[in-house]
Design a protein around this motif. Structure first.
Motif, PDB file in Angstrom:
ATOM      1  N   ALA A 225      30.893 -31.782  24.355  1.00  0.00           N
ATOM      2  CA  ALA A 225      30.103 -30.588  24.645  1.00  0.00           C
ATOM      3  C   ALA A 225      28.614 -30.930  24.643  1.00  0.00           C
ATOM      4  N   GLU A 226      27.847 -30.170  25.401  1.00  0.00           N
ATOM      5  CA  GLU A 226      26.405 -30.378  25.452  1.00  0.00           C
ATOM      6  C   GLU A 226      25.764 -30.170  24.082  1.00  0.00           C
ATOM      7  N   SER A 227      26.348 -29.315  23.266  1.00  0.00           N
ATOM      8  CA  SER A 227      25.816 -29.090  21.923  1.00  0.00           C
ATOM      9  C   SER A 227      25.922 -30.355  21.069  1.00  0.00           C
ATOM     10  N   GLU A 228      26.963 -31.144  21.289  1.00  0.00           N
ATOM     11  CA  GLU A 228      27.096 -32.403  20.546  1.00  0.00           C
ATOM     12  C   GLU A 228      26.054 -33.413  21.001  1.00  0.00           C
ATOM     13  N   LEU A 229      25.754 -33.429  22.294  1.00  0.00           N
ATOM     14  CA  LEU A 229      24.679 -34.286  22.788  1.00  0.00           C
ATOM     15  C   LEU A 229      23.359 -33.903  22.136  1.00  0.00           C
ATOM     16  N   ALA A 230      23.087 -32.612  22.039  1.00  0.00           N
ATOM     17  CA  ALA A 230      21.844 -32.149  21.413  1.00  0.00           C
ATOM     18  C   ALA A 230      21.781 -32.567  19.949  1.00  0.00           C
ATOM     19  N   ALA A 231      22.925 -32.486  19.255  1.00  0.00           N
ATOM     20  CA  ALA A 231      22.961 -32.896  17.847  1.00  0.00           C
ATOM     21  C   ALA A 231      22.701 -34.391  17.712  1.00  0.00           C
ATOM     22  N   ALA A 232      23.229 -35.172  18.632  1.00  0.00           N
ATOM     23  CA  ALA A 232      23.011 -36.619  18.593  1.00  0.00           C
ATOM     24  C   ALA A 232      21.544 -36.958  18.824  1.00  0.00           C
ATOM     25  N   ILE A 233      20.908 -36.248  19.762  1.00  0.00           N
ATOM     26  CA  ILE A 233      19.487 -36.492  20.014  1.00  0.00           C
ATOM     27  C   ILE A 233      18.663 -36.167  18.772  1.00  0.00           C
ATOM     28  N   ALA A 234      19.043 -35.112  18.048  1.00  0.00           N
ATOM     29  CA  ALA A 234      18.336 -34.767  16.814  1.00  0.00           C
ATOM     30  C   ALA A 234      18.480 -35.881  15.777  1.00  0.00           C
ATOM     31  N   MET A 235      19.674 -36.486  15.694  1.00  0.00           N
ATOM     32  CA  MET A 235      19.865 -37.612  14.783  1.00  0.00           C
ATOM     33  C   MET A 235      18.985 -38.796  15.186  1.00  0.00           C
ATOM     34  N   LEU A 236      18.942 -39.082  16.470  1.00  0.00           N
ATOM     35  CA  LEU A 236      18.154 -40.223  16.951  1.00  0.00           C
ATOM     36  C   LEU A 236      16.652 -39.987  16.760  1.00  0.00           C
ATOM     37  N   ALA A 237      16.237 -38.739  16.857  1.00  0.00           N
ATOM     38  CA  ALA A 237      14.815 -38.417  16.765  1.00  0.00           C
ATOM     39  C   ALA A 237      14.222 -38.739  15.397  1.00  0.00           C
ATOM     40  N   ALA A 238      15.071 -38.977  14.413  1.00  0.00           N
ATOM     41  CA  ALA A 238      14.574 -39.394  13.093  1.00  0.00           C
ATOM     42  C   ALA A 238      13.968 -40.792  13.149  1.00  0.00           C
ATOM     43  N   ALA A 239      14.323 -41.578  14.198  1.00  0.00           N
ATOM     44  CA  ALA A 239      13.734 -42.904  14.416  1.00  0.00           C
ATOM     45  C   ALA A 239      13.288 -42.962  15.873  1.00  0.00           C
ATOM     46  N   PRO A 240      12.158 -42.338  16.207  1.00  0.00           N
ATOM     47  CA  PRO A 240      11.809 -42.114  17.617  1.00  0.00           C
ATOM     48  C   PRO A 240      11.219 -43.304  18.351  1.00  0.00           C
ATOM     49  N   ASP A 241      10.611 -44.253  17.632  1.00  0.00           N
ATOM     50  CA  ASP A 241       9.800 -45.297  18.261  1.00  0.00           C
ATOM     51  C   ASP A 241      10.557 -46.619  18.293  1.00  0.00           C
ATOM     52  N   PHE A 242      10.785 -47.160  19.486  1.00  0.00           N
ATOM     53  CA  PHE A 242      11.571 -48.397  19.604  1.00  0.00           C
ATOM     54  C   PHE A 242      10.888 -49.590  18.948  1.00  0.00           C
ATOM     55  N   ARG A 243       9.593 -49.517  18.727  1.00  0.00           N
ATOM     56  CA  ARG A 243       8.892 -50.643  18.108  1.00  0.00           C
ATOM     57  C   ARG A 243       9.218 -50.783  16.630  1.00  0.00           C
ATOM     58  N   ASP A 244       9.786 -49.756  16.036  1.00  0.00           N
ATOM     59  CA  ASP A 244      10.261 -49.815  14.652  1.00  0.00           C
ATOM     60  C   ASP A 244      11.731 -50.231  14.708  1.00  0.00           C
ATOM     61  N   HIS A 245      11.960 -51.519  14.935  1.00  0.00           N
ATOM     62  CA  HIS A 245      13.235 -52.041  15.404  1.00  0.00           C
ATOM     63  C   HIS A 245      14.442 -51.683  14.548  1.00  0.00           C
ATOM     64  N   ASP A 246      14.364 -51.919  13.253  1.00  0.00           N
ATOM     65  CA  ASP A 246      15.557 -51.739  12.421  1.00  0.00           C
ATOM     66  C   ASP A 246      15.989 -50.277  12.304  1.00  0.00           C
ATOM     67  N   PRO A 247      15.087 -49.342  11.982  1.00  0.00           N
ATOM     68  CA  PRO A 247      15.519 -47.943  11.946  1.00  0.00           C
ATOM     69  C   PRO A 247      15.993 -47.438  13.304  1.00  0.00           C
ATOM     70  N   TYR A 248      15.347 -47.895  14.353  1.00  0.00           N
ATOM     71  CA  TYR A 248      15.713 -47.467  15.700  1.00  0.00           C
ATOM     72  C   TYR A 248      17.148 -47.883  16.026  1.00  0.00           C
ATOM     73  N   THR A 249      17.478 -49.137  15.746  1.00  0.00           N
ATOM     74  CA  THR A 249      18.820 -49.639  16.030  1.00  0.00           C
ATOM     75  C   THR A 249      19.838 -49.010  15.099  1.00  0.00           C
ATOM     76  N   ALA A 250      19.487 -48.855  13.830  1.00  0.00           N
ATOM     77  CA  ALA A 250      20.408 -48.256  12.863  1.00  0.00           C
ATOM     78  C   ALA A 250      20.772 -46.830  13.272  1.00  0.00           C
ATOM     79  N   ALA A 251      19.803 -46.068  13.776  1.00  0.00           N
ATOM     80  CA  ALA A 251      20.077 -44.694  14.192  1.00  0.00           C
ATOM     81  C   ALA A 251      21.066 -44.655  15.346  1.00  0.00           C
ATOM     82  N   ALA A 252      20.917 -45.579  16.292  1.00  0.00           N
ATOM     83  CA  ALA A 252      21.855 -45.634  17.418  1.00  0.00           C
ATOM     84  C   ALA A 252      23.269 -45.932  16.939  1.00  0.00           C
ATOM     85  N   LEU A 253      23.402 -46.871  16.019  1.00  0.00           N
ATOM     86  CA  LEU A 253      24.727 -47.215  15.502  1.00  0.00           C
ATOM     87  C   LEU A 253      25.321 -46.057  14.700  1.00  0.00           C
TER      88      LEU A 253
END
Length: 397
Positions: A225-253
């Motif tokens: 559902a689109e609502s689940e996509l929105a929830a996932a984006i909110a989770m990812l937004a906790a580590a927004p900047d790709f230059r902060d490598h470890d938190p960025y990758t950890a959030a994706a996993l």
């Protein structure tokens, strides 16, 4: 680490697993076949009585020099693997997110496969490698080319070669690599890709962060559902900047763990492409964390080959979300292909974000250029909009 022992496809002349090889050995001949990247030094098969005339061994490891000499004497051709390199010299399959992120759990971003290869790339000359490294990289990229072709053929066999769900319906999504997670542009790209994937389109990106990650993320959530996509984006937004490598990758996993792809996608190339789409990144930009939402990843050393492949395959249209120099370069690379119809008829050029694109004179230059195409006026392909509905209409008819 890469893939499994399941034969990758039904190509009659390529052998990519021990199971395939054993079937041919039982018939006493592998003449004129191509063996790709097999470990024949482990539980080595008896090749002494097998017809090997014209057989090509690419990147295979054999049990001894004597075996290699015997094969050559009997008419085989050997391209051995290059030692002391962290990547396969002839990968038989495209990468997966699990492949590129391998090692992150124990060693963090610095120790995962993707970073290890990038470090090796930089230590060996980067874009100007010595001849040994250049040959190894070219072999690797040729393997990716080969695997990419077979993956797309599998998609076409499953969906049909024409119309909206064949490769002619594949849609490329371009845009800024630095777009932070959770931004308006990120959400728009993710939502559009989600809608395209649900409409049967193959989503293709350059495999980087920002808009590219958003697009593969949207495709990854195709069956949700689109609502689940929105929830996932909110989770990812906790580590927004790709230059902060470890938190960025950890959030994706963490998102991948919370919203796992369907079980069918585990070993099925078509299911993987359906849930995540295709990404074609490059180690030239290896400082950017790997995009871990694409279903299949063709990672190249050559940026030129990779860029051409993205645009060549995106015949169902291209979306240009807000971006700067790299995105504008891609706009005009794509325009050249459309002007001359280098790869056949082109889909729409959808520019998302009217404010952004009004600040760059791209449309003003593109319309009169495409109007003068030798194949007729192509300027009607250009759509500049803030509306996802309008974008979908342009891309899906």
């Amino acid at each position: 680490m890469f893939g499994d022992e399941t034969p990758f496809d039904a190509t009659a002349y390529e052998i990519e697993s021990r199971a395939e090889l054993d079937g041919h050995l039982a018939r006493g001949s592998i003449a004129r076949l191509i063996l790709l990247g097999l470990r024949l030094d482990e539980d080595p098969p008896d090749l002494s009585g097998v017809d090997v005339h014209g057989t090509l061994f690419v990147g295979c490891r054999l049990s001894s020099a004597e075996v290699e000499i015997d094969l050559i004497r009997r008419g085989a051709h050997l391209i051995p693997p290059f030692d002391a390199r962290p990547y396969p010299t002839h990968p038989a399959q495209l990468y997966t997110p699990e492949d590129l992120s391998f090692g992150f759990e124990r060693h963090g971003f610095a120790g995962m496969y993707d970073t290890v290869v990038y470090d090796h790339f930089g230590e060996h000359g980067g874009a100007a490698p010595d001849i040994r490294e250049a040959l190894a990289q070219r072999l690797h990229d040729a393997g990716i080319d080969n695997a990419l072709g077979k993956a797309l053929n599998a998609w076409v066999r499953a969906h049909g070669p024409d119309g909206t769900v064949g490769i002619s319906g594949a849609v490329g999504i371009m845009g800024g690599h630095a777009e932070p997670r959770g931004s308006a542009a990120y959400r728009m790209a993710a939502t559009l890709a989600w809608r395209l994937a649900n409409a049967g389109r193959l989503v293709i990106t350059g495999g980087g962060p920002g808009v590219m990650e958003a697009a593969n993320l949207g495709a990854y959530f195709a069956s949700r559902a689109e609502s689940e996509l929105a929830a996932a984006i909110a989770m990812l937004a906790a580590a927004p900047d790709f230059r902060d490598h470890d938190p960025y990758t950890a959030a994706a996993l963490q998102v991948r763990a919370a919203y796992q792809a369907p079980t069918s996608a585990a070993g099925d190339v078509v299911a993987r492409l359906t849930h995540g789409g295709l990404a074609l990144p490059t180690w030239l930009y290896g400082h950017e964390p790997a995009n871990l939402f694409a279903g299949q990843i063709g990672k190249y050393f050559s940026n030129a080959v990779r860029e051409d492949s993205i645009l060549r395959l995106s015949r169902g249209g291209i979306v240009f979300a807000p971006g700067w120099a790299g995105t504008v370069q891609e706009v005009f690379q794509a325009a050249t292909k459309t002007f001359y119809r280098t790869d056949g008829p082109s889909g729409a050029f959808v520019f998302l974000g009217t404010t952004h694109w009004s600040g760059l004179p791209v449309e003003d230059l593109l319309r009169p250029l495409l109007a003068r195409s030798p194949h007729g006026d192509q300027s009607g392909l250009i759509v500049v909009t803030d509306s996802l509905d309008e974008a979908m209409t342009a891309l899906t008819g």
